[in-house]
Design an enzyme around this catalytic site. Structure first.
Site, short mmCIF file in Angstrom:
data_model
loop_
_atom_site.label_atom_id
_atom_site.label_comp_id
_atom_site.label_asym_id
_atom_site.label_seq_id
_atom_site.Cartn_x
_atom_site.Cartn_y
_atom_site.Cartn_z
N GLU A 149 113.79 -32.88 74.64
CA GLU A 149 114.98 -33.71 74.52
C GLU A 149 116.05 -32.86 73.84
OE1 GLU A 149 114.76 -36.64 75.93
OE2 GLU A 149 116.28 -37.96 75.04
N GLU A 183 104.83 -39.71 68.60
CA GLU A 183 105.97 -38.80 68.46
C GLU A 183 107.26 -39.58 68.23
OE1 GLU A 183 106.39 -35.98 71.62
OE2 GLU A 183 104.23 -35.72 71.82
N ARG A 195 117.10 -35.64 78.41
CA ARG A 195 115.87 -34.95 78.75
C ARG A 195 116.18 -33.75 79.63
NH1 ARG A 195 110.72 -38.23 80.92
NH2 ARG A 195 109.20 -36.54 81.15
N LYS A 253 110.91 -40.67 68.97
CA LYS A 253 111.65 -40.74 70.23
C LYS A 253 113.09 -40.33 69.95
CE LYS A 253 112.29 -43.63 74.32
NZ LYS A 253 113.63 -43.22 74.70
P1 ATP Z 1 114.77 -45.11 77.52
O1 ATP Z 1 115.92 -45.87 78.08
O2 ATP Z 1 113.93 -45.89 76.60
O3 ATP Z 1 115.13 -43.74 77.03
P2 ATP Z 1 114.04 -44.10 79.94
O4 ATP Z 1 113.87 -45.02 81.07
O5 ATP Z 1 115.23 -43.27 79.86
O6 ATP Z 1 113.82 -44.91 78.67
P3 ATP Z 1 111.35 -43.31 79.69
O7 ATP Z 1 110.71 -42.31 80.51
O8 ATP Z 1 110.95 -44.68 79.85
O9 ATP Z 1 112.89 -43.08 79.89
O10 ATP Z 1 111.19 -42.97 78.17
C1 ATP Z 1 110.99 -41.68 77.80
C2 ATP Z 1 112.29 -40.98 77.54
O11 ATP Z 1 112.45 -40.78 76.17
C3 ATP Z 1 112.20 -39.60 78.14
O12 ATP Z 1 112.78 -39.59 79.39
C4 ATP Z 1 112.92 -38.70 77.17
O13 ATP Z 1 114.24 -38.50 77.61
C5 ATP Z 1 112.98 -39.49 75.89
N1 ATP Z 1 112.19 -38.93 74.79
C6 ATP Z 1 112.63 -38.79 73.52
N2 ATP Z 1 111.69 -38.32 72.72
C7 ATP Z 1 110.59 -38.11 73.47
C8 ATP Z 1 109.28 -37.65 73.19
N3 ATP Z 1 108.90 -37.30 71.98
N4 ATP Z 1 108.41 -37.59 74.24
C9 ATP Z 1 108.78 -37.95 75.48
N5 ATP Z 1 110.02 -38.42 75.80
C10 ATP Z 1 110.91 -38.50 74.80
#
Ligand code: ATP
Length: 586
Positions: free
Chosen positions: A303, A251, A258, A253
């Protein structure tokens, strides 16, 4: 139960370094408490009167007020309290010492119970409006009048958020398992219940009252936020596919905020990553949920991204945060319109669907979401070919997305609440550009600037979060690459978090010029993770000697307002990344 018993257990726990022994002492204490006392003990020990998502007032007594309280309780001038505070470096020990000295003056005291302490603190937190500070101080002074010196030590630490026992959430869960089932085997059941209801107090109370079988029955409910699943990171497409089990749903990103959206008829509640209610910030998302989600009740995750009203293209995260900080939501709604990209479903029409495999959940999302230009599912493609995964990644980057998240689709690819597991793996541009990693770090201190930076902060001291010990050990000092705007923003944002004495949860060998409460989280890019004699993160937890540091750190300009400090990069994350890096370099 008397509060003194809890204070004595805290004292013992604090003196011991071994985690297992700390857990045992805490478990022994829990065994002697009634279910309602357990409830209060867990709240006091976690340093939170209520879970964040309940939106209830919290204590957060600032250092200045704590000094006033101790001065009034010991009938001495504030300057004497400040002098002792400088010497002890801790407001709790300061209160203990000063109240001990004035103890003879107190002729009559009442024994404090755990519920008295909890209820008084809860009452203090609820006092608001004009003159509230005076009233808060008076209430805290009255409880200190009845406190033994050791109790004063822990009451002060609790109200100022500086209780440092080395018992993080996971250790508390271990202690609950030990206290009520006799061993630590039940920890995963307890943790699951916590992940689903985001309320460890409630889990503890159910456990103490009705036992582990009732804990296993705690299930997803609309209106109660579920702890969010997170992604691991890797930089190699082949390895990613191996880790997720050959086939992945890849998917885009999206770079936004979120949101976990709960819908119960027309009743919509939106939760942030920090599990705070953000419904009022996003009236447009509420409307989308009401009008374009075909379910009576459901919990969706997606998101929320800022979009360009002309082209419909997504805009950077900073735009969305700009909107979040403004109070005139109506105006901002027009200036910074949003779109919602749904990527998961956790609950549908009375049923918990988190156990279903990813593709089945995706099908439910397709059936539930009525797609239009403001609400859609995330762009996704199934593949088992690393080259294709890489192409999708390049397309994503080319179109301005952050990268991709590859999601497992095998039969066990459930929504794993509260976990950062290999079921979701992210691949971002920074990983493939040779930059080792980005980390979300907590600002804990700063050094004054010189020359052109006089009056500003010249360098920032940043920490990871250690969830085993509930502390913030430093991992780097960031001093280069700041723009003028960044420096101004540091000054503006950090000023209100300045403390005279370093919070005991902050672990640092470096002496900062100013210390801050560990509150603000920023994104930092580094070249690699190295072993360091100066930074304590992970010290004594690895085969190598020393702690871990991020080399050549620079601030990306991204303030992670969507994360609270306990959601920053953990020491375990760094150890894992370091081991991986060593494996690759060897
Ligand atoms: P990052 O700083 O890389 O965003 P993070 O620590 O905030 O990481 P992670 O849980 O590691 O968060 O990475 C997933 C985050 O990416 C999710 O919290 C969400 O906010 C975002 N996101 C964006 N697109 C997607 C997607 N298609 N599926 C899941 N999460 C997504």
């Amino acid at each position: 139960m008397h509060y003194q018993q809890l204070a004595q257990a805290y004292d013992e726990i604090e003196k011991i370094s071994g985690n297992l022994e700390k857990i045992r002492i805490f478990a022994d204490l829990l065994k002697e408490a009634t279910p309602s006392e357990v409830d209060c003990i867990i709240a006091l020990t976690m340093g939170k009167l209520h879970p964040d998502w309940k939106g209830e007032p919290e204590l957060g007594v600032a250092e200045k007020m704590a000094i006033q309280v101790v001065a009034a309780a010991a009938s001495i001038p504030e300057s004497s309290v400040t002098d002792t505070l400088r010497k002890t470096g801790d407001i709790g020990s300061t209160a203990e010492e000063l109240l001990q000295e004035s103890a003879q003056a107190t002729l009559f005291t009442e024994d404090l119970t755990i519920s008295m302490v909890y209820n008084t603190l809860d009452n203090v937190a609820r006092i608001s409006g004009s003159g509230s500070n005076k009233e808060k101080i008076a209430k805290l002074v009255s409880i200190l009048t009845d406190a033994q010196p050791i109790e004063a030590r822990y009451i002060l630490r609790t109200v100022t958020g500086s209780l440092r026992l080395g018992l993080g959430d996971m250790s508390i869960i271990d202690a609950l398992s030990l206290a009520y089932t006799g061993d630590r085997e039940a920890r995963s059941d307890i943790e699951n219940a916590f992940n689903v209801c985001s309320d460890l107090r409630k889990v503890a109370r159910v456990l103490a009252e009705n036992g582990i079988n009732s804990v296993k029955k705690i299930h997803t409910e609309v209106g109660v936020p579920i702890r969010m699943m997170a992604a691991k990171k890797l930089s190699d497409a082949t390895e990613i596919l191996e880790k997720v089990g050959k086939r992945a749903l890849v998917e885009y990103k999206y770079d936004g905020e979120r949101i976990q959206a709960h819908k119960n008829g027309n009743d919509i509640t939106l939760y942030s990553r920090r599990q705070e209610i953000i419904t009022d910030q996003y009236p447009d998302v509420v409307e989308l949920m009401k009008n374009h989600i075909k379910a009576k009740s459901c919990v969706l995750e997606g998101e929320c991204v800022a979009i360009d009203p002309e082209t419909g293209k997504t805009r950077p995260f900073q735009e969305l945060m700009r909107r979040r900080r403004k109070t005139d939501i109506k105006k901002m709604q027009e200036e910074v319109p949003i779109a919602l990209y749904i990527f998961d479903i956790l609950y549908l029409n009375g049923k918990d669907v988190t156990e279903l495999p990813m593709l089945e959940r995706r099908k439910l999302m397709e059936e539930t979401v009525e797609i239009n230009d403001r609400v859609n599912l995330t762009t996704a493609e199934l593949t088992e070919d690393p080259d294709r995964l890489y192409e999708i990644f390049k397309d994503a980057i080319g179109s301005g997305y952050e990268g991709v998240i590859a999601k497992a689709v095998h039969k066990d690819s459930k929504y794993q609440a509260g976990a950062r597991s290999w079921l979701w793996i992210k691949l971002k541009a920074s990983y493939t550009e040779g930059l080792a990693d980005s980390a979300d770090l907590v600002i804990v201190g700063a050094l004054y600037g010189r020359g052109k930076r006089t009056g500003l902060y010249g360098a920032i001291l940043a920490s990871a979060y250690d969830d085993m010990t509930d502390t913030y050990p430093t991992v780097c000092k960031i001093g280069t690459g700041f723009t003028e705007d960044m420096l101004a923003e540091f000054k503006e944002r950090l000023e209100e978090h300045i403390v005279e004495i370093k919070n005991p949860k902050v672990i640092s060998d470096i002496e900062a010029d100013v210390w801050f409460e560990p509150v603000e989280v920023i994104e930092v890019l580094g070249d690699e993770i190295t072993v360091s004699p100066t930074h304590p993160a992970g010290r004594n937890r690895m085969k190598v000697e020393g702690g871990l540091a991020i080399r050549f750190p620079r601030f990306t300009g991204k303030w992670r307002d969507d994360k609270n400090p306990t959601q920053a990069t953990t020491v375990d994350d760094l150890i894992e990344a370091f081991e991986r890096q060593r494996g690759i370099n060897q």
